[in-house]
Design a protein around this motif. Structure first.
Motif, PDB file in Angstrom:
ATOM      1  N   UNK A   1     -13.374  14.311  12.927  1.00 29.43           N
ATOM      2  CA  UNK A   1     -14.376  13.670  11.719  1.00 29.43           C
ATOM      3  C   UNK A   1     -13.639  14.273  10.362  1.00 29.43           C
ATOM      4  N   UNK A   2     -13.774  13.422   9.238  1.00 26.15           N
ATOM      5  CA  UNK A   2     -12.943  14.162   7.379  1.00 26.15           C
ATOM      6  C   UNK A   2     -14.469  14.086   6.655  1.00 26.15           C
ATOM      7  N   UNK A   3     -15.158  13.761   7.993  1.00 24.69           N
ATOM      8  CA  UNK A   3     -16.881  12.821   6.892  1.00 24.69           C
ATOM      9  C   UNK A   3     -17.722  14.146   7.095  1.00 24.69           C
ATOM     10  N   UNK A   4     -17.777  14.732   7.742  1.00 24.98           N
ATOM     11  CA  UNK A   4     -19.167  16.040   8.091  1.00 24.98           C
ATOM     12  C   UNK A   4     -17.934  17.408   8.145  1.00 24.98           C
ATOM     13  N   UNK A   5     -19.090  18.889   8.041  1.00 22.05           N
ATOM     14  CA  UNK A   5     -18.088  19.713   8.039  1.00 22.05           C
ATOM     15  C   UNK A   5     -18.132  20.546   9.568  1.00 22.05           C
ATOM     16  N   UNK A   6     -19.492  19.550  10.182  1.00 23.53           N
ATOM     17  CA  UNK A   6     -19.422  20.338  11.767  1.00 23.53           C
ATOM     18  C   UNK A   6     -18.345  20.433  12.487  1.00 23.53           C
ATOM     19  N   UNK A   7     -17.755  21.533  13.763  1.00 23.05           N
ATOM     20  CA  UNK A   7     -16.421  21.562  14.090  1.00 23.05           C
ATOM     21  C   UNK A   7     -17.050  20.389  15.360  1.00 23.05           C
TER      22      UNK A   7
ATOM     23  N   UNK B   1     -13.628  12.411  -5.674  1.00 26.36           N
ATOM     24  CA  UNK B   1     -14.337  13.603  -5.048  1.00 26.36           C
ATOM     25  C   UNK B   1     -14.849  13.858  -4.182  1.00 26.36           C
ATOM     26  N   UNK B   2     -14.273  13.057  -2.876  1.00 26.18           N
ATOM     27  CA  UNK B   2     -14.258  13.445  -1.974  1.00 26.18           C
ATOM     28  C   UNK B   2     -15.661  13.440  -1.075  1.00 26.18           C
ATOM     29  N   UNK B   3     -15.245  14.105   0.231  1.00 21.82           N
ATOM     30  CA  UNK B   3     -16.623  13.771   1.595  1.00 21.82           C
ATOM     31  C   UNK B   3     -17.005  14.908   1.133  1.00 21.82           C
ATOM     32  N   UNK B   4     -18.679  14.803   1.941  1.00 22.13           N
ATOM     33  CA  UNK B   4     -19.851  15.990   1.945  1.00 22.13           C
ATOM     34  C   UNK B   4     -19.201  17.360   2.778  1.00 22.13           C
TER      35      UNK B   4
ATOM     36  N   UNK C   1     -18.858  10.251  -0.327  1.00 14.94           N
ATOM     37  CA  UNK C   1     -19.077  11.559   0.657  1.00 14.94           C
ATOM     38  C   UNK C   1     -19.102  10.308   2.168  1.00 14.94           C
ATOM     39  N   UNK C   2     -18.456  10.322   2.010  1.00 13.32           N
ATOM     40  CA  UNK C   2     -17.561   8.965   3.283  1.00 13.32           C
ATOM     41  C   UNK C   2     -18.269   7.473   3.911  1.00 13.32           C
ATOM     42  N   UNK C   3     -18.982   7.249   2.616  1.00 14.23           N
ATOM     43  CA  UNK C   3     -20.045   6.307   2.748  1.00 14.23           C
ATOM     44  C   UNK C   3     -18.252   4.672   3.864  1.00 14.23           C
TER      45      UNK C   3
END
Length: 399
Positions: A320-326, A372-375, A265-267
Motif C-alpha cells: 500500500x502506498x496509502x498508509x505507512x504501516x509495513x 499533496x500526496x498520501x498519508x 490522502x489516498x481517497x
C-alpha cells in the motif's frame, strides 16, 4: 528465463508506479511560483534539487525503474491535454458537463466539491509541442548514463477527459464520433512516443484509473440508466490505446497501470474486481505489462489473472502506498505464489515457475498522484520501496 534469472529490462521484479512524496520545500516553492513570488528558473532549481534527492533515494532502496517522482507535475495526468492544441481549459466545470456515472465525479459531487477544473476539446486536436520529452531529457541530466534506458515516463490515459465529460467531450461539428476524436489523439501520442524513443526512453507507463472504473457496478448501472453502451465504450478505448501504440518499437516496454482512484490522502473512488474486463484487458490491449492494484479486497481476487497471456507480465500492487504501516513479508510472498498458481491454471499451458516469471511486485499506486500526496511521510516511502525490493529478492534471488 527461469524465475531466478536476472531481469535486465522493465518491468523489474521490484517496481513502483511513479509518483513519490514531494518534499515541503518543493511544494512551498511551487506555491510561491503560482503566487507570482518567484521565477520559473528559481522553481526549476528547487525541482532539480528535489529530483536529485529522490533519484538517490530510489537507488538506495534498490529501485531500477527510476522516475522523477512526477515532481514537475501537480497531478499525475498532467502533460498531454494541457499541451494539446484544440483543448480548452475550463477553470470551473459546469455540473451538467460532468458525467455522474464516472466514479470520481460522483464522489466529488457527494462531497459537494466545488471549483473543479478540466479540459474539453473545442477544435481539431494537434500536437504542436512535446508532452513528456522535456521531463525525460531533464531526468537524463540528473541520472547516470547506464540508468537512462530504465527511466520510466508515466503518461496520461488517452481517454482521460472523454469519460468524465461524455457527450460534452468534443463538439459534434469538430468530430462526428468518438473514433474520429481518438484518431487525432492517437496521432499525437504516436508522435510523442516516437520522440521519447529517439531521446533514449525505453520504459513508459500509462496511468489509467478509468479502465478499472469499468469494473465498478455503480458505473455500469449509471451508464445503463443514461443509455450509454459501456461495452461499446470500453471497445472504443481499447481501439484508442492500440492506435496510440501502433508501430511502436519492439524494445520499448509499455505498461498500463489500473487503480480505483488515489486522490488526497489516498481517497479511492470505485470498487470491483478485474473479472468484468479481464479478457479484453489482457488479450486485446497491445501493452507488455499491467500494473494492478491488489492491496485491498476492493480489487477482487487473483482469478482474472488466468487470462494473462504467456507473452505478457503483471506487476502486482501488493504494497500500500496509502498508509505507512509495513506489510507482512511472508504474507506478500504467499500471495505472489498464489497469483502464480492462478496464472498457471489458465488456458495457456505453463508451469507455475513460468507463471512466477511473469510476475513483478510494486506498491499499488503512486505515493502522490496529487501533489499533496498520501498519508505517508517521505521516510515511509523509502521504507515501502525497500520492503518491495526485499520481498522481490526473497522470491527471485537475482532480482
Amino acid at each position: 528465463m527461469s524465475a531466478t534469472t536476472p531481469k535486465l529490462f522493465p518491468p523489474f521484479r521490484a517496481d513502483h508506479i511513479g509518483s513519490l512524496k514531494r518534499p515541503r520545500t518543493l511544494l512551498d516553492k511551487r506555491a510561491e511560483f503560482y503566487a507570482g513570488k518567484c521565477t520559473v528558473e528559481e522553481l526549476r532549481e528547487v525541482e532539480d534539487e528535489a529530483i536529485r534527492n529522490i533519484v538517490e533515494m530510489q537507488r538506495e532502496a534498490g529501485i531500477k525503474a527510476i522516475t522523477c517522482g512526477e515532481f514537475r507535475r501537480h497531478m499525475f495526468y498532467d502533460g498531454v491535454f494541457d499541451n494539446l492544441d484544440g483543448m480548452k481549459y475550463i477553470p470551473e466545470v459546469p455540473g451538467h458537463m460532468l458525467m455522474d456515472y464516472c466514479p470520481d465525479v460522483a464522489a466529488f459531487k457527494k462531497l459537494s466539491f466545488k471549483g473543479a477544473d478540466s479540459y474539453v476539446c473545442e477544435a481539431k486536436l494537434r500536437r504542436n509541442k512535446q508532452f513528456y520529452v522535456p521531463q525525460y531529457e531533464a531526468l537524463k541530466r540528473l541520472t547516470k548514463p547506464e540508468e537512462h534506458k530504465n527511466i520510466k515516463i508515466t503518461m496520461c490515459a488517452p481517454e482521460w477527459f472523454h469519460l468524465r465529460h461524455g457527450e460534452y467531450a468534443y463538439p459534434k461539428d469538430v468530430y462526428a464520433n468518438d473514433d474520429e476524436y481518438f484518431a487525432d489523439i492517437a496521432v499525437a501520442y504516436r508522435a510523442e512516443i516516437k520522440e521519447l524513443y529517439e531521446a533514449g526512453c525505453r520504459n513508459i507507463q500509462f496511468d489509467d484509473p478509468l479502465l478499472a472504473y469499468f469494473c465498478a457496478e455503480s458505473m455500469i448501472e449509471g451508464m445503463e440508466e443514461r443509455g450509454v453502451d459501456h461495452q461499446a465504450l470500453l471497445d472504443t478505448y481499447i481501439r484508442a490505446y492500440n492506435s496510440c501504440l501502433e508501430g511502436r518499437p519492439a524494445d520499448l516496454t509499455v505498461g498500463l497501470h489500473l487503480c480505483r482512484g488515489n486522490f488526497k490522502d489516498g481517497m479511492h473512488f470505485s470498487e470491483g474486481g478485474y473479472d468484468r474486463i479481464a479478457i479484453k484487458l489482457f488479450q486485446e490491449i497491445n501493452v507488455d505489462t499491467y500494473y494492478l492494484e491488489y492491496d485491498t479486497p476492493r480489487a477482487g481476487t487473483f482469478e482474472p489473472l488466468k487470462w494473462l497471456p504467456a507473452n505478457k507480465s503483471v506487476v502486482l500492487g501488493l504494497i500500500s502506498s496509502k498508509v505507512p504501516k509495513l506489510e507482512d513479508k511472508a504474507d506478500i510472498i504467499a500471495r505472489v505464489h498464489r497469483a502464480a498458481e492462478v496464472i498457471a491454471s489458465g488456458d495457456e499451458s505453463r508451469s507455475q515457475e513460468a507463471a512466477l516469471n511473469q510476475i513483478c511486485i510494486s506498491p499499488q499506486c503512486g505515493f502522490a498522484s496529487h501533489a499533496e500526496g498520501n498519508a505517508v511521510a517521505e521516510d515511509d516511502v523509502k521504507r515501502k520501496l525497500a520492503l518491495t525490493v526485499e520481498i522481490a529478492k526473497a522470491i527471485w534471488p537475482d532480482a
